[in-house]
Design an enzyme around this catalytic site. Structure first.
Site, PDB file in Angstrom:
ATOM      1  N   HIS A   1       0.821  -1.225   0.000  1.00  0.00           N
ATOM      2  CA  HIS A   1       0.000   0.000   0.000  1.00  0.00           C
ATOM      3  C   HIS A   1       0.850   1.267   0.000  1.00  0.00           C
ATOM      4  CE1 HIS A   1      -3.663  -2.250   0.454  1.00  0.00           C
ATOM      5  NE2 HIS A   1      -3.270  -2.800   1.590  1.00  0.00           N
TER       6      HIS A   1
ATOM      7  N   ASP B   1      -2.388 -10.559  -2.469  1.00  0.00           N
ATOM      8  CA  ASP B   1      -2.946 -10.131  -1.179  1.00  0.00           C
ATOM      9  C   ASP B   1      -4.447  -9.847  -1.366  1.00  0.00           C
ATOM     10  OD1 ASP B   1      -1.872  -8.731   1.621  1.00  0.00           O
ATOM     11  OD2 ASP B   1      -3.650  -7.710   0.818  1.00  0.00           O
TER      12      ASP B   1
HETATM   13  C1  SP5 Z   1      -1.064  -5.170   3.680  1.00  0.00           C
HETATM   14  C2  SP5 Z   1      -2.481  -5.231   4.127  1.00  0.00           C
HETATM   15  O1  SP5 Z   1      -3.076  -6.301   4.112  1.00  0.00           O
HETATM   16  N1  SP5 Z   1      -3.037  -4.101   4.585  1.00  0.00           N
HETATM   17  C3  SP5 Z   1      -4.403  -4.098   4.989  1.00  0.00           C
HETATM   18  C4  SP5 Z   1      -4.831  -2.763   5.449  1.00  0.00           C
HETATM   19  C5  SP5 Z   1      -6.269  -2.807   5.875  1.00  0.00           C
HETATM   20  N2  SP5 Z   1      -6.624  -1.629   6.590  1.00  0.00           N
HETATM   21  C6  SP5 Z   1      -8.016  -1.431   6.807  1.00  0.00           C
HETATM   22  C7  SP5 Z   1      -8.629  -2.541   7.585  1.00  0.00           C
HETATM   23  C8  SP5 Z   1      -9.281  -2.038   8.821  1.00  0.00           C
HETATM   24  C9  SP5 Z   1      -9.647  -3.192   9.664  1.00  0.00           C
HETATM   25  N3  SP5 Z   1      -9.347  -2.925  11.022  1.00  0.00           N
HETATM   26  C10 SP5 Z   1     -10.266  -3.680  11.815  1.00  0.00           C
HETATM   27  C11 SP5 Z   1      -9.863  -3.906  13.189  1.00  0.00           C
HETATM   28  C12 SP5 Z   1     -11.040  -4.537  13.873  1.00  0.00           C
HETATM   29  N4  SP5 Z   1     -10.659  -5.559  14.742  1.00  0.00           N
HETATM   30 ZN    ZN Z   2      -4.001  -7.265   2.624  1.00  0.00          ZN
END
Ligand code: SP5
Ligand code: ZN
Length: 352
Positions: free
Chosen positions: A161, A197
């Site tokens: 990213h 991914d």
């Molecule tokens: C490299 C990669 O897989 N990056 C993923 C980035 C995703 N970011 C947004 C996801 C937000 C989810 N967070 C949730 C936490 C709840 N337990």
């Molecule tokens: Zn990812």
């Protein structure tokens, strides 16, 4: 198969990330990498190669100087301002605002150089990401030129990213992009990056979007509903000299395994016809059924199949770790991919 570990990944220990307006437990935990490494290091699937230091120059081939400068000093600046723990951005230069003037203010620069508030900038983020890139370059270095060969690099934090001048999606330095550019700089004419991914590799796509010497192919959750939301659609085919050298295969959240494998085949066909000198794989394992933040459902048979199909390309292949957050399951899934790649899969498994 060579195995390279970023043994400095543990410097990056995110605590929290913003999610639906709350600070929740961070997803990119050091335990991910510990489980991944424990699963492969003594598995007999490959030989461990130590990471060497290639310096900043290969990172500066894909990231801007001001961004790298910022990353190196950002956490110390945050502390000097009275900040504690990890830093988060709060304001971004979206449409109609200028991103060509670097603010002096720290918060202004955090926003300029980031894409979300889900990526805590910790005290050790730079060290971990820098050494992830060095481990990746070491893996590239270990590949026999022009031959079917493989190296797996355990990077953490992930990288795909991260753009030329921004962090986000748990990523700071785009290891796959650094490796692709380094392969070109070492004499390759064409490099393909295949990103499996769950999330679209927006950083990698953007870095190479107007170039024909790097093909970017990605299968991922449809950005209409899945992070990173603002890139990864099927109509993004590249621009200028890069037109035709970007292939996105977005799949609806919840897509089943046969459809995922069919998309993989389409991506692989594109890689084959490009005939790259080197293949870089952004190997996210967040496509698994167990993943806590994603909605595909790959398991052992599919991960072995990914490994087999990658090996069938018979290219120098650098597998770079990206996401994969099911701490208890990612190790087994990684081993499945690598066993499939080495012809040790349990289903077909002709030795290679
Ligand atoms: C490299 C990669 O897989 N990056 C993923 C980035 C995703 N970011 C947004 C996801 C937000 C989810 N967070 C949730 C936490 C709840 N337990
Ligand atoms: Zn990812």
């Amino acid at each position: 198969m060579k195995l390279v570990h970023n043994d400095r990944h543990g410097a990056h220990v995110p605590q929290k990330e913003f999610f639906r307006g709350q600070l929740v437990d961070a997803v990119d935990r050091p335990q991910r990498a510990e489980q991944l490494w424990a699963a492969v290091r003594d598995s007999g699937v490959g030989q461990v190669v130590a990471a060497r230091d290639f310096g900043l120059a290969p990172l500066a081939r894909v990231h801007s100087g001001p961004y790298l400068q910022f990353l190196q000093g950002a956490h110390a600046e945050w502390l000097a301002l009275g900040g504690t723990g990890e830093a988060f951005p709060a304001v971004w230069p979206v449409r109609s605002l200028r991103s060509d003037v670097e603010p002096k203010n720290f918060s202004g620069r955090m926003g300029l150089y980031s894409m979300d508030n889900g990526t805590p900038l910790t005290a050790g983020a730079w060290a971990a990401a820098y050494w992830g890139a060095q481990a990746t370059l070491s893996g590239l270095d270990s590949l026999a030129a022009g031959k079917a060969d493989g190296a797996y690099v355990l990077t953490r934090p992930p990288g795909h990213h991260a753009g030329r001048d921004f962090f986000g999606g748990y990523c700071f330095v785009n290891h796959a992009a650094v490796a692709a550019q380094a392969a070109l700089d070492r004499g390759a004419a064409r490099v393909a990056v295949l990103d499996v991914d769950y999330h679209h590799g927006n950083g990698t796509q953007a870095i190479f979007y107007d170039r024909s010497d790097v093909l970017f192919v990605s299968l991922h959750g449809d950005p209409l509903t899945e992070y990173p939301f603002y890139l990864g659609h099927a109509d993004e085919r590249g621009e200028g000299a890069g037109l035709g050298y970007n292939l996105n295969l977005p799949l609806a959240a919840g897509t089943g395994n046969p459809a995922w494998l069919a998309a993989l085949e389409e991506g692989l066909a594109c890689v084959r016809s490009y005939a790259p000198d080197v293949l870089v794989v952004s190997l996210g394992l967040d496509t698994s059924a167990e993943d806590p933040i994603c909605s595909f459902s790959l398991g052992r048979p599919e991960f072995e199949e990914v490994g087999r199909r990658l090996a069938a390309l018979a290219l120098p292949t650098l597998l770079v770790q990206e996401g994969g957050y099911a701490v208890q399951a990612v190790g087994a899934h990684l081993l499945s991919v690598l066993r499939g790649f080495c012809g040790q899969g349990r289903q077909q498994g002709a030795p290679k």
